[in-house]
Design a protein around this motif. Structure first.
Motif, PDB file in Angstrom:
ATOM      1  N   ILE A  17       0.793  -1.214  -0.075  1.00 47.29           N
ATOM      2  CA  ILE A  17       0.108   0.079   0.088  1.00 47.29           C
ATOM      3  C   ILE A  17       0.716   1.443   0.114  1.00 47.29           C
ATOM      4  O   ILE A  17       0.639   2.202  -1.022  1.00 47.29           O
ATOM      5  N   THR A  18       1.906   1.037   0.799  1.00 47.83           N
ATOM      6  CA  THR A  18       2.902   2.512   0.809  1.00 47.83           C
ATOM      7  C   THR A  18       3.589   2.710  -0.573  1.00 47.83           C
ATOM      8  O   THR A  18       3.693   3.717  -0.881  1.00 47.83           O
ATOM      9  N   LEU A  22       2.552   6.233  -1.991  1.00 47.20           N
ATOM     10  CA  LEU A  22       3.469   7.114  -1.985  1.00 47.20           C
ATOM     11  C   LEU A  22       3.805   7.930  -3.165  1.00 47.20           C
ATOM     12  O   LEU A  22       3.719   9.198  -3.225  1.00 47.20           O
ATOM     13  N   PRO A  23       4.087   7.336  -4.473  1.00 49.19           N
ATOM     14  CA  PRO A  23       4.149   8.220  -5.631  1.00 49.19           C
ATOM     15  C   PRO A  23       2.801   8.821  -5.946  1.00 49.19           C
ATOM     16  O   PRO A  23       2.862  10.055  -6.190  1.00 49.19           O
ATOM     17  N   LEU A  24       1.675   8.258  -5.659  1.00 49.90           N
ATOM     18  CA  LEU A  24       0.350   8.963  -5.824  1.00 49.90           C
ATOM     19  C   LEU A  24       0.446  10.363  -5.226  1.00 49.90           C
ATOM     20  O   LEU A  24      -0.025  11.293  -5.564  1.00 49.90           O
ATOM     21  N   SER A  25       0.839  10.309  -3.609  1.00 47.80           N
ATOM     22  CA  SER A  25       0.739  11.218  -2.993  1.00 47.80           C
ATOM     23  C   SER A  25       1.713  12.504  -3.452  1.00 47.80           C
ATOM     24  O   SER A  25       1.402  13.643  -3.356  1.00 47.80           O
ATOM     25  N   LEU A  26       2.836  12.015  -3.721  1.00 48.19           N
ATOM     26  CA  LEU A  26       4.009  13.111  -4.458  1.00 48.19           C
ATOM     27  C   LEU A  26       3.318  13.623  -5.593  1.00 48.19           C
ATOM     28  O   LEU A  26       3.708  14.973  -5.898  1.00 48.19           O
ATOM     29  N   GLN A  28       0.548  14.458  -6.145  1.00 48.13           N
ATOM     30  CA  GLN A  28      -0.690  15.109  -6.026  1.00 48.13           C
ATOM     31  C   GLN A  28      -0.279  16.369  -5.289  1.00 48.13           C
ATOM     32  O   GLN A  28      -0.600  17.557  -5.413  1.00 48.13           O
ATOM     33  N   ARG A  29       1.040  16.311  -4.405  1.00 49.41           N
ATOM     34  CA  ARG A  29       1.692  17.277  -3.958  1.00 49.41           C
ATOM     35  C   ARG A  29       2.085  18.314  -4.911  1.00 49.41           C
ATOM     36  O   ARG A  29       2.001  19.434  -4.995  1.00 49.41           O
ATOM     37  N   VAL A  30       2.789  17.945  -6.084  1.00 54.40           N
ATOM     38  CA  VAL A  30       3.376  18.495  -7.088  1.00 54.40           C
ATOM     39  C   VAL A  30       1.847  19.261  -7.804  1.00 54.40           C
ATOM     40  O   VAL A  30       2.165  20.298  -8.147  1.00 54.40           O
ATOM     41  N   ARG A  31       0.998  18.461  -8.159  1.00 50.12           N
ATOM     42  CA  ARG A  31       0.060  18.837  -8.984  1.00 50.12           C
ATOM     43  C   ARG A  31      -0.705  20.158  -8.217  1.00 50.12           C
ATOM     44  O   ARG A  31      -1.121  21.183  -8.930  1.00 50.12           O
ATOM     45  N   ASN A  32      -1.039  19.860  -6.937  1.00 45.38           N
ATOM     46  CA  ASN A  32      -1.874  20.776  -6.190  1.00 45.38           C
ATOM     47  C   ASN A  32      -0.936  21.964  -5.545  1.00 45.38           C
ATOM     48  O   ASN A  32      -1.617  22.918  -5.069  1.00 45.38           O
ATOM     49  N   GLY A  33       0.388  21.642  -5.545  1.00 48.96           N
ATOM     50  CA  GLY A  33       1.136  22.583  -4.750  1.00 48.96           C
ATOM     51  C   GLY A  33       1.089  24.003  -5.778  1.00 48.96           C
ATOM     52  O   GLY A  33       1.346  24.881  -4.912  1.00 48.96           O
ATOM     53  N   GLY A  34       1.184  24.013  -6.777  1.00 50.79           N
ATOM     54  CA  GLY A  34       1.178  25.152  -7.501  1.00 50.79           C
ATOM     55  C   GLY A  34      -0.315  25.666  -8.168  1.00 50.79           C
ATOM     56  O   GLY A  34      -0.373  26.556  -9.056  1.00 50.79           O
ATOM     57  N   ALA A  35      -1.255  25.103  -7.475  1.00 49.30           N
ATOM     58  CA  ALA A  35      -2.657  25.410  -7.963  1.00 49.30           C
ATOM     59  C   ALA A  35      -2.940  26.766  -7.432  1.00 49.30           C
ATOM     60  O   ALA A  35      -2.648  27.175  -6.094  1.00 49.30           O
ATOM     61  N   ARG A  36      -3.788  27.593  -7.963  1.00 52.00           N
ATOM     62  CA  ARG A  36      -4.312  28.683  -7.493  1.00 52.00           C
ATOM     63  C   ARG A  36      -5.360  28.417  -6.270  1.00 52.00           C
ATOM     64  O   ARG A  36      -6.139  27.725  -6.459  1.00 52.00           O
ATOM     65  N   ARG A  37      -5.217  29.326  -5.407  1.00 48.44           N
ATOM     66  CA  ARG A  37      -6.116  29.150  -4.215  1.00 48.44           C
ATOM     67  C   ARG A  37      -6.568  30.312  -3.709  1.00 48.44           C
ATOM     68  O   ARG A  37      -5.874  31.375  -3.699  1.00 48.44           O
ATOM     69  N   GLN A  38      -7.514  30.410  -2.931  1.00 51.60           N
ATOM     70  CA  GLN A  38      -8.035  31.688  -2.292  1.00 51.60           C
ATOM     71  C   GLN A  38      -7.342  31.595  -1.157  1.00 51.60           C
ATOM     72  O   GLN A  38      -7.044  30.588   0.043  1.00 51.60           O
ATOM     73  N   ALA A  39      -6.755  32.963  -0.495  1.00 56.72           N
ATOM     74  CA  ALA A  39      -6.178  33.131   0.758  1.00 56.72           C
ATOM     75  C   ALA A  39      -7.335  33.394   1.912  1.00 56.72           C
ATOM     76  O   ALA A  39      -7.813  34.481   1.902  1.00 56.72           O
ATOM     77  N   ARG A  40      -7.391  32.417   2.717  1.00 53.51           N
ATOM     78  CA  ARG A  40      -8.434  32.494   3.963  1.00 53.51           C
ATOM     79  C   ARG A  40      -7.659  32.806   4.974  1.00 53.51           C
ATOM     80  O   ARG A  40      -6.800  32.065   5.492  1.00 53.51           O
TER      81      ARG A  40
END
Length: 187
Positions: A17-18, A22-26, A28-40
């Protein structure tokens, strides 16, 4: 007797499972890490204080680890200072999009990719070291980036980055909100 088979099977399932997640989570980190987001504001403040608490816990751990690992303090301090500089760089590379009532921001995808790559390299190096130590009896390095102190330096770099980025982002959001309130009162 069946319990003897359950332990290795459970360990194999955990490893499988790890290795799959692990590759999937990494990714997702790259893909979502540079996404536009609202500053709450509440979330950014929570992130800042959470990073501060993590840094204090890290300092305590480093103080304890310093008794066994040579140069732990020096590596951790250097990593943290470099992390602060990377946090400033990350903030400077962030794209801001102020709206009438909200601020949007988009972190640098290249910086997120580089930091994630640093984690992957260290993770793979640690796995290779662990394998060599357990199978071949090779001792762990006492200095350098592959040592335990080097691992502390990388963790400190990530904490320094996260703390500085959260601090600067928090200041920017507060300034944006203050400016917008002042702008409304003038009208």
């Amino acid at each position: 007797m069946p319990m003897l088979f359950a332990l290795p099977l459970g360990l194999l399932v955990f490893v499988a499972i790890t290795l799959l997640l692990l590759p999937l989570s990494l990714w997702q980190r790259v893909r979502n890490g540079g996404a536009r987001r609202q500053a709450r504001p509440w979330l950014i403040t929570f992130n800042f204080w959470g990073t501060l608490v993590s840094t204090v816990m890290f300092v305590v751990f480093t103080a304890i680890a310093g008794f066994w690992w040579t140069n732990a303090w020096a590596y951790a301090a250097l990593g943290w200072l470099v992390g602060l500089l990377v946090g400033v760089l990350g903030y400077r590379l962030t794209q801001f999009d102020p709206g009438p009532d909200v601020l949007f921001y988009k972190p640098s995808t290249a910086l997120v990719l580089l930091l994630t790559l640093m984690i992957v390299v260290r993770l793979v190096a640690g796995l290779v070291q662990g394998w060599q130590a357990s199978v071949n009896g090779v001792a762990w390095p006492q200095s350098g980036w592959l040592s335990h102190a080097g691992l502390l330096a990388m963790a400190a770099l990530l904490l320094g980055y996260a703390g500085m980025y959260a601090l600067l982002l928090r200041r920017r959001v507060r300034h944006h909100l203050r400016y917008r309130r002042h702008d409304r009162s003038v009208r």
